[in-house]
Design an enzyme around this catalytic site. Structure first.
Site, PDB file in Angstrom:
ATOM      1  N   HIS A   1       0.826  -1.217   0.000  1.00 14.62           N
ATOM      2  CA  HIS A   1       0.000   0.000   0.000  1.00 14.62           C
ATOM      3  C   HIS A   1       0.859   1.266   0.000  1.00 14.62           C
ATOM      4  O   HIS A   1       0.324   2.373  -0.123  1.00 14.62           O
ATOM      5  CB  HIS A   1      -0.976   0.001   1.186  1.00 14.62           C
TER       6      HIS A   1
ATOM      7  N   ASP B   1       0.020  -7.602   1.763  1.00 15.59           N
ATOM      8  CA  ASP B   1       0.432  -6.206   1.663  1.00 15.59           C
ATOM      9  C   ASP B   1       1.958  -6.105   1.677  1.00 15.59           C
ATOM     10  O   ASP B   1       2.571  -5.647   2.640  1.00 15.59           O
ATOM     11  CB  ASP B   1      -0.181  -5.427   2.837  1.00 15.59           C
TER      12      ASP B   1
ATOM     13  N   SER C   1       4.461   2.605   8.052  1.00 19.30           N
ATOM     14  CA  SER C   1       4.070   1.542   7.120  1.00 19.30           C
ATOM     15  C   SER C   1       5.232   1.128   6.234  1.00 19.30           C
ATOM     16  O   SER C   1       5.998   1.963   5.750  1.00 19.30           O
ATOM     17  CB  SER C   1       2.920   2.023   6.235  1.00 19.30           C
TER      18      SER C   1
END
Length: 480
Positions: A278, A323, A428
């Site tokens: 992402h 992911d 992230s």
């Protein structure tokens, strides 16, 4: 007096001519520097005044395409200005006049002379045996937001994008990608820039023939996972120390932005970085290595390396458990005390080892709290690994649409049930790291990638398991 002024004038002319010849040789050196355009074509860094193909491009494509592409052509040549005050660009066709006032057209592989105007270079690939003719379909060539070759088509005629949209109607990031793609094709009806895999394969092969690649993970014998400094690891979370995590990477987007970094990553080889899928956005640009304090330019000798290719796990979008993405850097980086790769759990023992009840580390420059500010200094924290069932029970209430499969062995549940310390926005793609002894020496291994959580510190977070996806990672690195 007249003769004295004349003599001065002649001397000035001679000086100008002398330094002009030096400047010309300087510019010639620039033109001898080979480069790669964002589309993978071989070019030469040269002054914009000698690159008419950019002017020609302006007349043929949407202005948004021209702006983004021309900025990329300058970036791959270092965003430099030549002595004649023109920007240095990566050009596949160079045009200038020789002493006979003939127009000379030069490419990195050929040089011809003609006394007539040359045909300008185009964005279209040459129609050889491997390229696809587009005349019958009446599709125009384009460059996607990710700088892939594509064709402007109605969205419904582009299965790759249409199916992804149909499966992920709530994916706002992908909708943003489609809006940019639509703009790049002139915003006509439902037209988007559809990636053309056939042409892209040709360019990828062409690129692979002209650059050396590092396509394997370094092993323990080659020095992965070693921290050269005796740093103190703090469980509650605090500033790290310079050199504590030499594989930490910052994922950079628009280099002209006041805040170009929005994700983290982990250096796993001399040319590859692992991050979250992402984190792959249309403006993904470069990776920064060796950084510590974002507000201090001199505390470390960090380096920025362009990202030339990436691979997103093909299941991402259908679920959240995949992911993960692998980035290919433009060049091989030299390892040092501040830049070095982490080890990967490739052995059969580490692939299957359970880390429940252990305390691995997380590091990043993300937000210090929900709604707070990013940390300018690299921070670190230790978090307990919990049974995935704990996360399944917690997230079922807030994300009831996620299936039970989202909490299988492909993810790691780590953090405190009562909240408190946690990774946060901006972390992230960063690493979940565990120390392991190898022949009596402590080495750090990447076991997880920061994926998502519930706020910041409100519940344990979800990390993508490197152990589970290790075969896919090794495969991507071997072919990128």
């Amino acid at each position: 007096m007249f003769f004295i002024n004349l003599l001065k004038y002649i001397i000035v002319l001679l000086v100008i001519k002398y330094f002009g010849s030096i400047a010309q040789r300087f510019l010639s050196n620039y033109r001898e520097q080979f480069c790669l355009t964002p589309r993978g074509e071989i070019g030469v860094c040269t002054s914009l005044k000698y690159c008419p193909e950019i002017v020609n491009l302006f007349t043929r494509v949407h202005q948004n395409v021209f702006k983004r592409y021309s900025m990329e052509l300058q970036r791959v040549c270092g965003n430099q200005i030549t002595l004649d005050q023109y920007p240095l660009v990566c050009c596949t066709t160079i045009v200038k006049r020789n002493d006979n006032d003939d127009i000379v057209v030069t490419t990195p592989t050929t040089a011809t002379t003609t006394s007539t105007s040359p045909s300008m270079a185009t964005m279209s690939p040459k129609n050889d045996n491997n390229s696809r003719s587009t005349d019958s379909q009446n599709y125009t060539l384009c460059v996607t937001p990710n700088f892939q070759n594509g064709l402007c088509k109605p969205l419904e005629d582009c299965p790759e994008l249409f199916e992804k949209l149909r499966r992920n109607l709530e994916d706002e990031e992908f909708k943003k990608y489609l809006r940019v793609s639509h703009t790049l094709c002139g915003e006509e009806k439902t037209t988007v820039c559809c990636p053309d895999i056939g042409v892209q394969k040709i360019l990828n092969n062409r690129y692979s023939n002209i650059t050396h690649r590092n396509n394997k993970l370094p092993n323990e014998e080659e020095g992965c996972g070693i921290v050269n400094l005796s740093t103190t690891k703090i469980i509650d979370g605090d500033d790290s120390e310079i050199g504590a995590w030499p594989w930490m990477a910052l994922i950079g987007y628009d280099p002209w932005s006041v805040r170009p970094f929005r994700c983290g990553g982990t250096l796993v080889s001399a040319q590859h970085v692992i991050t979250a899928a992402h984190c792959i956005r249309v403006d993904l640009s470069f990776v920064r290595l060796g950084e510590y304090d974002l507000t201090n330019e001199t505390e470390t000798e960090h380096m920025d390396v362009n990202v030339i290719k990436y691979s997103i796990h093909p299941q991402f979008g259908r679920n959240r458990r995949s992911d993960i993405a692998v980035l290919l850097l433009e060049k091989m980086v030299q390892f040092s005390d501040l830049i070095a790769p982490i080890c990967m759990p490739t052995s059969s023992h580490l692939r299957t080892k359970s880390y429940i009840n252990t305390m691995p580390y997380v590091a990043g420059w993300g937000y210090t709290s929900l709604g707070g500010a990013i940390s300018p200094v690299l921070k670190q924290i230790q978090l307990p690994v919990l049974d995935n069932e704990v996360c399944r029970r917690i997230y079922t209430a807030s994300m009831p649409h996620l299936t039970a499969q989202e909490y299988d062995e492909s993810v790691i549940c780590a953090g405190f049930v009562m909240g408190g310390k946690d990774a946060c926005k901006g972390d992230s793609g960063g690493p979940l790291m565990i120390p392991e002894l190898y022949k009596g020496i402590t080495r750090y291994y990447l076991i997880g990638v920061v994926s998502y959580g519930q706020g910041c510190g409100q519940a344990p977070g979800i990390y993508i398991s490197i152990q589970y996806w290790i075969d896919w990672i090794v495969e991507q690195i071997s072919i990128m």
